[in-house]
Motif scaffolding. Structure first.
Motif, short mmCIF file in Angstrom:
data_model
loop_
_atom_site.label_atom_id
_atom_site.label_comp_id
_atom_site.label_asym_id
_atom_site.label_seq_id
_atom_site.Cartn_x
_atom_site.Cartn_y
_atom_site.Cartn_z
N SER A 175 -12.66 -7.53 2.47
CA SER A 175 -13.51 -7.22 1.50
C SER A 175 -12.02 -6.15 1.03
O SER A 175 -11.27 -5.43 1.35
CB SER A 175 -14.47 -5.95 1.92
N THR B 60 -5.05 2.16 -1.18
CA THR B 60 -6.03 0.90 0.16
C THR B 60 -6.34 0.24 -0.47
O THR B 60 -6.98 0.32 -1.36
CB THR B 60 -6.38 2.43 0.73
N THR C 162 -11.39 -2.41 -1.55
CA THR C 162 -11.32 -1.41 -2.06
C THR C 162 -11.48 -1.26 -3.43
O THR C 162 -11.18 -2.53 -4.07
CB THR C 162 -10.31 -0.11 -1.31
N LYS C 163 -12.04 -0.54 -4.33
CA LYS C 163 -12.07 -0.12 -5.47
C LYS C 163 -10.38 -0.33 -6.32
O LYS C 163 -10.24 -1.65 -7.30
CB LYS C 163 -12.14 0.90 -5.93
N GLU C 164 -9.84 0.13 -5.22
CA GLU C 164 -7.95 -0.05 -5.46
C GLU C 164 -7.76 -1.61 -4.89
O GLU C 164 -7.30 -1.54 -6.28
CB GLU C 164 -7.44 0.93 -5.00
N GLY C 165 -8.42 -2.12 -4.02
CA GLY C 165 -7.76 -3.47 -3.89
C GLY C 165 -8.76 -4.53 -4.95
O GLY C 165 -7.83 -5.54 -5.51
N GLU C 166 -9.66 -4.05 -5.66
CA GLU C 166 -9.85 -4.76 -6.28
C GLU C 166 -9.62 -5.12 -8.06
O GLU C 166 -8.79 -6.00 -8.72
CB GLU C 166 -11.16 -4.70 -7.37
N GLU D 227 1.08 -0.97 -0.57
CA GLU D 227 -0.59 -0.06 0.07
C GLU D 227 0.72 1.29 0.20
O GLU D 227 0.45 2.11 -0.74
CB GLU D 227 -1.47 -0.24 1.45
N ASN E 88 -11.01 -2.97 2.90
CA ASN E 88 -11.73 -2.10 4.03
C ASN E 88 -11.54 -2.35 5.81
O ASN E 88 -11.49 -3.96 5.73
CB ASN E 88 -12.69 -2.69 3.89
N ARG E 89 -11.00 -2.18 6.26
CA ARG E 89 -10.09 -2.39 6.95
C ARG E 89 -11.41 -1.59 8.19
O ARG E 89 -11.98 -1.32 8.90
CB ARG E 89 -9.19 -1.90 7.93
N GLU E 90 -12.99 -2.70 9.47
CA GLU E 90 -13.64 -2.52 9.83
C GLU E 90 -13.23 -3.08 11.69
O GLU E 90 -12.56 -3.85 11.47
CB GLU E 90 -14.62 -2.98 9.67
#
Length: 297
Positions: free
Chosen positions: A58, A46, A60-64, A40, A49-51
């Motif tokens: 899950s 990023t 992020t769009k960048e992750g996909e 990253e 998604n860190r919750e």
């Protein structure tokens, strides 16, 4: 980006969490987190998604987007590692429409497997209008298209031409033979788009093709649908002959017959020896092809 980072990221995604990835890779969870953070930071993105309180991950769009890149990287790395294993073999990509693969060339592919054991084939299904572009882009080595085009550095040779016939499930007292176009209800047609010339011919008798009730894009559905109702379809004689051998359809010639279907062998000029030899093998099999596509009568 390096192989360890890619392996870590893909393992996180595939297993659904950092702790599962750590167990799978036999490292600590902090090591997994550090590897992920290094990616990253390197690309200023990023990826997950860190919750708080949520164990699964899950993208992020960048992750996909990065996931798609990582899979390509993994695939290329695998190919590089396997270079020694496959150095004596050549992979040749072949593209054609479904009906040509399954009803005309199927037995030839089997012969190639036995006669040319060092050739690896990658057989792909494409629409005719895609074949030329894929040949130009070198995504295909050999193509079989139902369209003829003239392009620079592309060789096009007619492979075969075949009659189009009407088929329907056998009925008591209704033999195969010549029939009139107007005797067939378009509401009972299983419509397959065989090209622009076919569409023009079809509109003369049954109106615009978008008015047809059931449209399919692969002959593989024909058998199931024809057996379940009072339907009819117009198909190349190679398909009709294959289904007729099973003993459950009638084959008819229409009074105003459809235009014949022509298939063209397409490849780039200056192909390597392996592609040339495979093409020659197929072209030398024309007598077998001509037997499959010979006129019904």
């Amino acid at each position: 980006m390096n192989p360890i980072q890619v392996e870590t990221f893909l393992t996180i995604v595939r297993l659904g969490g950092l702790s599962k990835a750590a167990n799978h890779l036999f490292v600590s969870q902090s090591t997994i987190s550090q590897r992920l953070e290094s990616i990253e930071k390197e690309y200023e993105v990023t990826l997950l998604n860190r919750e708080k309180g949520v164990k699964s991950v899950s993208l992020t769009k960048e992750g996909e987007r990065f996931y798609q890149i990582a899979m390509k990287y993994e695939s290329l790395l695998g190919e590089a590692k396997n270079m020694k294993t496959i150095s004596s073999e050549t992979t040749i990509t072949i593209g054609a429409v479904d009906s040509v693969h399954n009803y005309v060339l199927k037995d030839i592919y089997t012969s190639i497997i036995h006669e040319m054991p060092n050739v690896r084939m990658a057989i792909h299904t494409h629409q005719s209008n895609e074949i030329y572009a894929l040949i130009v882009q070198r995504d295909l080595d050999i193509g079989f298209s139902l369209q003829e085009r003239i392009l620079r550095n592309i060789q096009v040779e007619k492979l075969f031409e075949e009659q189009m016939v009407l088929i329907q499930k056998k009925k008591d007292g209704v033999p195969s033979g010549n029939v009139k176009n107007e005797d067939f209800n378009p509401a009972h047609q299983l419509f397959i788009n065989w090209g622009i010339e076919y569409q023009i011919w079809h509109e003369k008798h049954w109106g615009p093709t978008n008015n047809t009730h059931i449209q399919i894009d692969t002959p593989k559905l024909l058998k199931e649908l024809l057996l379940k109702g009072d339907y009819w379809a117009i198909v190349p004689v190679s398909i009709a002959r294959a289904l007729h051998t099973e003993g459950w359809i009638n084959v008819h010639l229409l009074e105003d017959s459809p235009p014949s279907r022509t298939c063209y062998h397409v490849e780039r000029e200056g192909v390597n020896q392996s592609v040339r030899e495979l093409s020659e093998f197929i072209l030398q099999s024309k007598s077998h092809i001509e037997e499959i596509v010979r006129p019904w009568w």
